[in-house]
Design a protein around this motif. Structure first.
Motif: not given
Ligand SMILES: *[C@@H]1O[C@H](CO)[C@@H](O)[C@H](O)[C@H]1NC(C)=O
Ligand SMILES: *[C@@H]1O[C@H](CO)[C@@H](O)[C@H](O)[C@H]1NC(C)=O
Ligand SMILES: *[C@@H]1O[C@H](CO)[C@@H](O)[C@H](O)[C@H]1NC(C)=O
Ligand SMILES: *[C@@H]1O[C@H](CO)[C@@H](O)[C@H](O)[C@H]1NC(C)=O
Ligand SMILES: *[C@@H]1O[C@H](CO)[C@@H](O)[C@H](O)[C@H]1NC(C)=O
Ligand SMILES: *[C@@H]1O[C@H](CO)[C@@H](O)[C@H](O)[C@H]1NC(C)=O
Ligand SMILES: *[C@@H]1O[C@H](CO)[C@@H](O)[C@H](O)[C@H]1NC(C)=O
Ligand SMILES: *[C@@H]1O[C@H](CO)[C@@H](O)[C@H](O)[C@H]1NC(C)=O
Length: 628
Positions: A569, A614-615, A627
């Protein structure tokens, strides 16, 4: 010296054999002319038994590949191939064997010190069919199993792919990519650089390095230092909470310690990716050795018996040599003067477009700096005429390089300094008696004066200073306050621009977890108090890119919303243009609008700022978060 003497007296056969030994530049650095610092190659050669070579299955390319210090016809290639991922404890070796720590059994094991034979290839294509150069080279525990070769016979400004393999086997390193520079008189029209500094492992993930890889947005990577930090995790960082403990888990002093620390950093996937995809041009700052280093010490290390005892018998000089040796072993860097083992200051010509001057304002020959207990004293001598950041030898080289660059007509002069060049009043209106950072150029005013006099007196323009070290972003016109008139509104009187970038992960000087509002309030104060600073941001970790043409140069600053998770990001927070011949930031500065920090006479439009989770990671998000 010893090796050269040997080969001069030896038969032709020995010369041919030893040629592939000296091909590993790490056997020669940090100094081939100082036997106590170099490796005695004939002793290494003696340990080689061609009748019982290493079993290739027992060797591993433990830390990927890297390339750096590109020239028009050659580039440095690096890898490490070792029987274990641990580093060599050379100060505790027994004859013929290296001691390595086995993390599975938690004990030291003896490993044969027989040299490892490695082959390499570099080609124009990813299949490595059109081979431009190849060779055979050896490594061993003496140099921590690192391999550093200079690939030659290359074409200027060309992308290449390269790979290492254990001799006569399919055990291969990852495939690396690199790029040569144009010849000095090549009339190239564009070059792009990503500029980094200050990556502290226990403070976060090195996402910034990975973002320019994911975008594939630049030709080369510039690193202004603080590639590692010497601290114990407990001292500085929150490695426990993000599972990033920098090993060894203590403050580092010995050769093993420095090797292990760099090796730990080199497990970060984004750092590995950057080394694999881009040729790097790095210099060290202080933390490659210790905090606030200068010629004879550092903040935590006086040149006294007390310090010597506290540090387990390591003196200032020994610690520096351990750090320097590990740096040369692990970084894809040239040693431009084999007689001067501390020298990393050097320059690169990138066509008619750019001369890049990389300084060492830190380890080489710096007069005493702010060590925290002596701040008042350093303040009192900060304008003393005897002070130097570089030492006389580097300083005269610096000024000669600048004039030679102007004489040859290179459009831009880029000067990679570790520390911030511009005068920066940080008093925040608090009436602080020591409002300057005396560890930066502000503590060495006469050295800055000499540099500015050199540029003004000789009418050398198009100077772009690059700086790191501070963990924040500062963009300024390059001015000589008190000596040359300067109009902050138009930029008239300026002789160039300074772009100082934030850290990859090292925390904001306004506090590790500073809020956006508080950081922006600091930025506003700083921009208001300093006439030449046009933009400042205290909040974001990040990096910047320079996209350079003959007519203009653009700097794009990127902020990372969070580094406590690995992610791609980023937020484009500010863009700046410098037009050739103008020697100042183009007005309106940053097009009149930035996304973060404070812009003199301009607006901060943060877009739609929201809190994003997020995450599982909490961060301040903007409308145009990318992203990658
Ligand atoms: C969030 O985590 C998931 C699984 O760990 C991953 O596949 C995804 O790319 C991540 N999202 C971002 C925006 O980094
Ligand atoms: C060798 O280095 C280790 C750290 O790896 C240190 O603990 C030890 O004291 C050193 N030994 C000698 C003899 O210098
Ligand atoms: C270095 O010396 C100064 C002045 O005597 C002292 O204040 C400081 O604590 C010393 N630092 C170390 C690490 O010994
Ligand atoms: C810094 O700024 C403060 C407040 O504006 C001022 O009083 C002080 O003289 C300045 N100091 C320096 C060294 O620029
Ligand atoms: C450096 O230049 C500034 C501005 O002209 C001046 O105040 C200062 O005294 C100079 N320092 C030295 C040592 O000449
Ligand atoms: C600051 O943030 C880090 C990383 O999220 C966290 O580990 C640490 O506890 C925070 N410190 C404070 C004082 O809130
Ligand atoms: C900076 O330039 C980039 C690329 O052109 C653009 O995407 C971004 O929005 C710009 N950012 C600002 C703050 O102007
Ligand atoms: C701001 O962003 C949030 C989350 O991305 C979105 O739900 C909201 O609609 C946006 N608001 C505006 C005014 O764009």
């Amino acid at each position: 010296m010893r090796f050269q003497f040997l080969s001069a007296l030896s038969s032709v056969a020995i010369v041919t054999v030893t040629a592939s030994w000296t091909k590993n530049i790490n056997y020669r650095s940090p100094s081939e002319h100082h036997p106590s610092l170099g490796i005695s190659i004939h002793k290494v050669v003696k340990r080689n038994d061609p009748t019982s070579p290493w079993d290739p299955a027992k060797l591993h390319f433990t830390h990927g590949v890297a390339s750096g210090d590109p020239y028009p016809e050659s580039v440095i290639l690096w890898t490490r191939v070792s029987p274990t991922s641990d580093n060599d404890h050379s100060n505790v070796t027994v004859s013929g064997y290296a001691k390595l720590f086995n993390h599975d059994t938690e004990e030291y094991v003896s490993v044969s010190k027989a040299p490892v034979c490695v082959e390499y290839k570099i080609a124009c294509d990813e299949e490595l069919a059109e081979v431009a150069d190849s060779g055979t080279v050896y490594t061993s525990s003496d140099v921590d199993y690192t391999v550093k070769v200079e690939a030659k016979n290359l074409k200027p400004f060309t992308t290449y792919y390269y790979q290492f393999n254990v001799c006569k086997s399919d055990n291969k390193s990852p495939l690396g990519r690199t790029k040569t520079t144009p010849k000095a008189d090549d009339d190239i029209t564009k070059v792009s650089l990503a500029v980094y500094s200050c990556a502290n492992f226990p403070f976060g993930f090195f996402n910034a390095y990975g973002n320019s890889v994911r975008k594939d947005s630049v030709d080369y990577v510039i690193h202004l230092g603080d590639y590692i930090y010497e601290y114990a995790n407990g001292e500085y960082g929150w490695g426990q909470s993000i599972d990033r403990i920098p090993l060894p888990d203590k403050e580092i002093f010995s050769l093993y310690d420095y090797r292990k620390r760099i090796a730990t950093y080199r497990t970060d996937l984004d750092l590995l990716a950057s080394h694999q995809q881009f040729a790097w041009i790095p210099v060290w700052d202080d933390h490659e050795v210790a905090d606030n280093t200068w010629r004879d010490g550092s903040a935590e290390l006086n040149n006294t018996e007390d310090s010597f005892v506290r540090d387990g018998g390591v003196s200032v000089d020994q610690r520096k040599m351990h750090a320097v040796r590990a740096y040369f072993e692990w970084m894809p860097i040239r040693q431009v003067d084999m007689d001067d083992n501390l020298r990393i200051w050097r320059s690169f010509s990138i066509g008619k477009l750019v001369d890049l001057v990389m300084l060492d304002t830190r380890q080489y020959d710096r007069s005493i700096t702010d060590l925290y207990w002596n701040t008042d004293y350093i303040h009192s001598i900060s304008n003393d005429a005897s002070r130097s950041l570089m030492g006389p030898r580097q300083e005269s080289w610096f000024y000669n390089t600048l004039s030679a660059s102007a004489e040859r007509g290179a459009t831009w002069r880029l000067i990679g300094s570790q520390i911030v060049f511009s005068h920066t009043n940080l008093s925040l209106g608090l009436g602080d008696e020591n409002p300057l950072n005396y560890d930066a150029w502000d503590g060495y005013q006469v050295n800055r004066n000499r540099t500015l006099a050199m540029l003004y007196d000789n009418a050398i323009g198009n100077n772009i200073f690059l700086a790191g070290d501070s963990h924040a972003s500062w963009v300024s016109d390059l001015v000589w306050l008190g000596e040359k008139p300067y109009d902050s509104a138009t930029g008239e009187g300026s002789i160039g621009v300074e772009f100082a970038g934030s850290g990859v992960t090292s925390p904001s000087p306004a506090g590790a977890n500073v809020t956006l509002d508080k950081a922006n309030a600091f930025a506003q104060w700083i921009v208001a108090a300093n006439p030449e600073i046009h933009w400042q941001d205290m909040y974001y970790r990040g990096y910047y890119e320079l996209h350079i043409g003959h007519d203009e140069l653009e700097a794009q600053f990127f902020g990372l919303p969070t580094v406590v998770s690995r992610n791609g990001w980023e937020i484009p927070i500010a863009n700046f243009t410098v037009r050739s011949g103008e020697n100042r930031l183009a007005r309106p500065v940053a097009g009149g609008v930035v996304e973060s920090g404070s812009l003199k006479g301009g607006k901060v439009e943060q877009g739609n700022v929201t809190v994003d989770t997020r995450n599982g990671t909490w961060f301040v998000s903007h409308a145009d978060l990318a992203v990658l």
